[in-house]
Motif scaffolding. Structure first.
Motif, mmCIF file in Angstrom:
data_model
loop_
_atom_site.group_PDB
_atom_site.id
_atom_site.type_symbol
_atom_site.label_atom_id
_atom_site.label_comp_id
_atom_site.label_asym_id
_atom_site.label_seq_id
_atom_site.Cartn_x
_atom_site.Cartn_y
_atom_site.Cartn_z
ATOM 1 N N PRO A 82 0.909 -1.249 -0.154
ATOM 2 C CA PRO A 82 -0.137 -0.102 0.092
ATOM 3 C C PRO A 82 0.815 1.107 -0.083
ATOM 4 O O PRO A 82 1.986 1.096 0.582
ATOM 5 N N SER A 87 -4.473 2.624 4.207
ATOM 6 C CA SER A 87 -4.681 1.419 4.980
ATOM 7 C C SER A 87 -5.429 0.531 4.062
ATOM 8 O O SER A 87 -5.784 -0.514 4.397
ATOM 9 N N GLY A 88 -5.665 0.952 2.590
ATOM 10 C CA GLY A 88 -6.489 0.204 1.572
ATOM 11 C C GLY A 88 -5.778 -1.160 1.368
ATOM 12 O O GLY A 88 -4.724 -1.455 1.852
ATOM 13 N N HIS A 89 -6.740 -1.901 0.678
ATOM 14 C CA HIS A 89 -6.027 -3.281 -0.017
ATOM 15 C C HIS A 89 -5.446 -3.019 -1.450
ATOM 16 O O HIS A 89 -4.723 -3.918 -1.792
ATOM 17 N N THR A 90 -5.364 -1.697 -1.865
ATOM 18 C CA THR A 90 -4.739 -1.394 -3.212
ATOM 19 C C THR A 90 -3.204 -1.646 -2.994
ATOM 20 O O THR A 90 -2.900 -0.671 -1.961
ATOM 21 N N ARG A 91 -2.534 -2.274 -3.779
ATOM 22 C CA ARG A 91 -1.071 -2.279 -3.559
ATOM 23 C C ARG A 91 -0.520 -1.825 -4.883
ATOM 24 O O ARG A 91 -0.709 -1.825 -6.009
#
Length: 130
Positions: A82, A87-91
């Protein structure tokens, strides 16, 4: 004339044709996304990419096919994480984590290497001048 082409992993995995050093190839290419390639390859290597292989239709930026003899193939792996503070799930690709592994063949499915994800091939061609 030396030409360097980026081939995304998903392009190869979807419907790409395996190839070897020494083979003749002909690919449609589009202009490279230098910002993304810089994150994956680093600025110096990203600047050497002449085009991105695209066999799903590239839109208005598509250029004439590039043909030539494959003189080099490198598998490219990098880490994803990230963005700092997210704090998102996108990497996203972690700058500076890209590794190039010289190969003699490009296959449809290339394995990840631990936490390094396979993202594509960097292919060198000896292509006639256009």
């Amino acid at each position: 004339m030396n030409t360097r082409v980026w081939m995304d992993s998903w392009q190869m995995e979807c419907c790409g044709e395996p190839f070897d050093v020494g083979w003749e190839v002909s690919w449609a290419v589009v202009d490279p996304d230098r910002e993304w390639l810089t994150k994956v390859l680093g600025a110096e290597t990203a600047a050497t990419v002449d085009g991105v292989e695209e066999h799903h239709g590239g839109g208005p930026e598509q250029v004439a096919p590039v043909s030539g003899t494959v003189t080099g193939i490198s598998a490219v792996h990098c880490r994803f994480a990230p963005l700092p503070g997210e704090s998102g799930h996108t990497r996203y690709p972690v700058p500076g984590s890209g590794t190039l592994t010289p190969l003699s063949s490009a296959v449809r499915w290339t394995s990840d290497r631990g936490d390094l994800r396979f993202v594509g091939y960097l292919v060198d061609l000896d292509a006639p001048a256009r």
